[in-house]
Structure formats: C-alpha cells, structure tokens
Design an enzyme around this catalytic site. Sequence first.
Site, PDB file in Angstrom:
ATOM      1  N   LYS A 244       0.925  -1.280  -0.081  1.00 30.79           N
ATOM      2  CA  LYS A 244      -0.002  -0.117   0.099  1.00 30.79           C
ATOM      3  C   LYS A 244       0.909   1.224  -0.142  1.00 30.79           C
ATOM      4  CE  LYS A 244      -3.962  -2.269   2.229  1.00 30.79           C
ATOM      5  NZ  LYS A 244      -4.649  -2.515   3.477  1.00 30.79           N
TER       6      LYS A 244
ATOM      7  N   GLN B 251      -4.481  -0.971   9.864  1.00 33.75           N
ATOM      8  CA  GLN B 251      -4.565  -2.186   9.231  1.00 33.75           C
ATOM      9  C   GLN B 251      -5.270  -3.464   9.887  1.00 33.75           C
ATOM     10  OE1 GLN B 251      -3.390  -3.182   6.074  1.00 33.75           O
ATOM     11  NE2 GLN B 251      -4.301  -5.243   6.320  1.00 33.75           N
TER      12      GLN B 251
ATOM     13  N   ASP C 175     -10.718   3.755   4.393  1.00 31.35           N
ATOM     14  CA  ASP C 175     -11.430   2.127   4.257  1.00 31.35           C
ATOM     15  C   ASP C 175     -12.893   2.262   4.250  1.00 31.35           C
ATOM     16  OD1 ASP C 175      -9.488   0.377   4.048  1.00 31.35           O
ATOM     17  OD2 ASP C 175      -9.079   0.255   6.341  1.00 31.35           O
TER      18      ASP C 175
END
Length: 295
Positions: free
Chosen positions: A55, A99, A122
């Site tokens: 990422k 994460q 997200d």
Amino acid sequence: MVDTRVIDGKSRAARLRADVAAAAAALKVRSGIVPGLATVLVGDDPASQIYIRSKCKATGEAGLNSFEHALPSTASEAELLELIGRLNADERTDGVLVQLPLPQHIDRQRVIDAISPAKDVDGFHAQNVGHLWSGGKALIPCTPYGCLLMLKEARADLAGAEAIILGRSNIVGKPMAALLLAENCTVTLTHSKSRDLPIVARRADILVAAVGKAELVRGDWIKPGATVIDIGINRIATPDGKSRIVGDVAFAEAQGIAGAITPVPGGVGPMTIACLLRNTLIAACRRRGLAEPDL
Ligand code: NAP
C-alpha cells in the site's frame, strides 16, 4: 459452451492508479496540495506487513505522501487511539488506514469509530456506511468499489441484473450489496446459514463470492454467461509440499460456463489498493471543498 473472458484486474488497476497519479499531479499544480495517507500497523503479522508495504509503495508511486506508523503488538488500545487522534488532527494526513486484524486486546470497532469519517479511506466508519446505504457522499470500502468498477466494464448494463452475493461481512459483502442496489440490480445477500446456496447462486447474472472458503463455488453453481467476481483469497497446500493462492470459485470449472470471471490472484486484489489511492485523493479534495476527480 460459453467463451469465458478473464477480467484482467491488474491492468484495470494500473489504469486507475495512473488516473489517480494524473489527478494528484493536477491538484498539486492547482493548489499545492499533496494528499497524504497514514497507515497504522499494530504488531508483526507477516501478511499485514506485506499488505502495508505494498500500500505504501503504491501511494508513493501515485505521487501521494505516505506516512507509516508501526506500534508493537503490546501497544494498548489507548496508545492506538491517541495516535489516531493525532492523525485526525494532522493537516498533512488525508487518509487514516489502520491495518486489520488488530491484536485481540484491542476493540476493533472502537478503533474504527475513532477515525475521523472524513479521513476514513477504508469506508468502515458508521457515518460512511450510513451515507453509502442512503445515497449520500460516502468514502466507499475499497474492495467492493474495485469490484464495481470491473463489473461496469464487464457488463453493458447493470440495471435489472440479478446479483447474488455470497458473504455478508461489513467490509465486503454488505457494501457490495449497497453498491449493486444503487446500480439498480436485484440483490440477494447470502451467508453461512443460507439454504440451497448452489440453487440461489445459479440464478445470478452477477455472482460475487466473498466467503473465504477455497473453491466453494463449483462450475454447476454458475448460470451460463454470468459475470463472476471472486473476492476470496485462500491459501491451499499443493502436492509438492508448497502452497498456492486460490479464490472462492473453482476457476477451471467456471471456464466455458461463466461469461466473464476475475482470476485469483490478479483480479480483485490489485483493484483494492488502487481504490485506496483513489479514496485518499477524494478525501483530500472533499475535506477542503475542492472539486473531486471522477474516478
Ligand atoms: P469474513 O468476515 O470471514 O466473512 C465471510 C462471510 O462468508 C460471512 O458472511 C460468512 O457467513 C460467509 N460464509 C462463510 N462460510 C460460508 C459458506 N459455507 N456458505 C456461505 N457463506 C459462508 O470474510 P471477509 O473479510 O468478507 O473476506 C472474504 C474473503 O475475501 C476472504 O477470503 C478474504 O481474504 C477475501 N478478501 C479479499 C480482499 C481483496 O482485496 N481481494 C479484500 C478483503 C477480503 P456468516 O456471516 O453467517 O458467518
């Protein structure tokens, strides 16, 4: 026998990443702003470390700022929440990504709730979930949005299509249902307690598998000509003692039946990261009331 087309997620993702990079460059020229993504990794789970590394690499390649934060697995929930608070207040940070999974002693929902909805790239915060279902301006979860972009290219028209989704998680199945409903599909969301799954699946013009069970979907679950999106990532042992990654769909059996199918790997996965970059750019513009690129 249908001529099955394999949907190339890698090249679609490369195109989206190039579009994000171009829009980010234009934003910098126009306003001097460089969108920034802050990632937070708690602990040393090897798979999470790999995800974070890819990422961050992709973020830099698109011309965005990447701020990496790592906490030890022993970090307390309070320490993590304090870091999120600082990132929420940081002017250079437009997206905050924590994460998952988190260590057991940390309450995942409390962490998601603590991220500023404006920086929730997200799309997991309740405010973004609510906007997504009610047709507002949401930050949309990356994996289902990536699937939608691929579906829009694979099929001429989504309206009226019968869409069956296998799996109802908050991060994949449910937002996928919201997106397809907004595209005027007739949506059925199934789960581990659903009955007669092969029969239900066989109704689908669009079949989305997000279950996490290796090759659960057999060839005879698929309606001839259906578009199949395989989100699953499952590691299975091979006879030579090694392992390989397969999806939730028996890919070989789907050949000659599905009209189009995403491979695993090389389908949905690359789109997820590209959509994260897209969300960071969108968040940077939206937060400042600037025009958003149409990506
Ligand atoms: P999850 O939270 O474990 O949810 C799995 C869902 O599948 C649940 O709703 C569960 O039902 C349902 N399910 C389990 N067994 C089933 C069965 N035999 N028949 C029908 N439904 C069943 O998983 P997730 O986070 O949504 O992820 C799903 C898969 O996608 C995983 O393989 C994951 O690694 C992969 N994934 C890939 C990406 C990517 O970028 N490519 C991103 C995210 C996830 P219940 O609700 O009844 O338990």
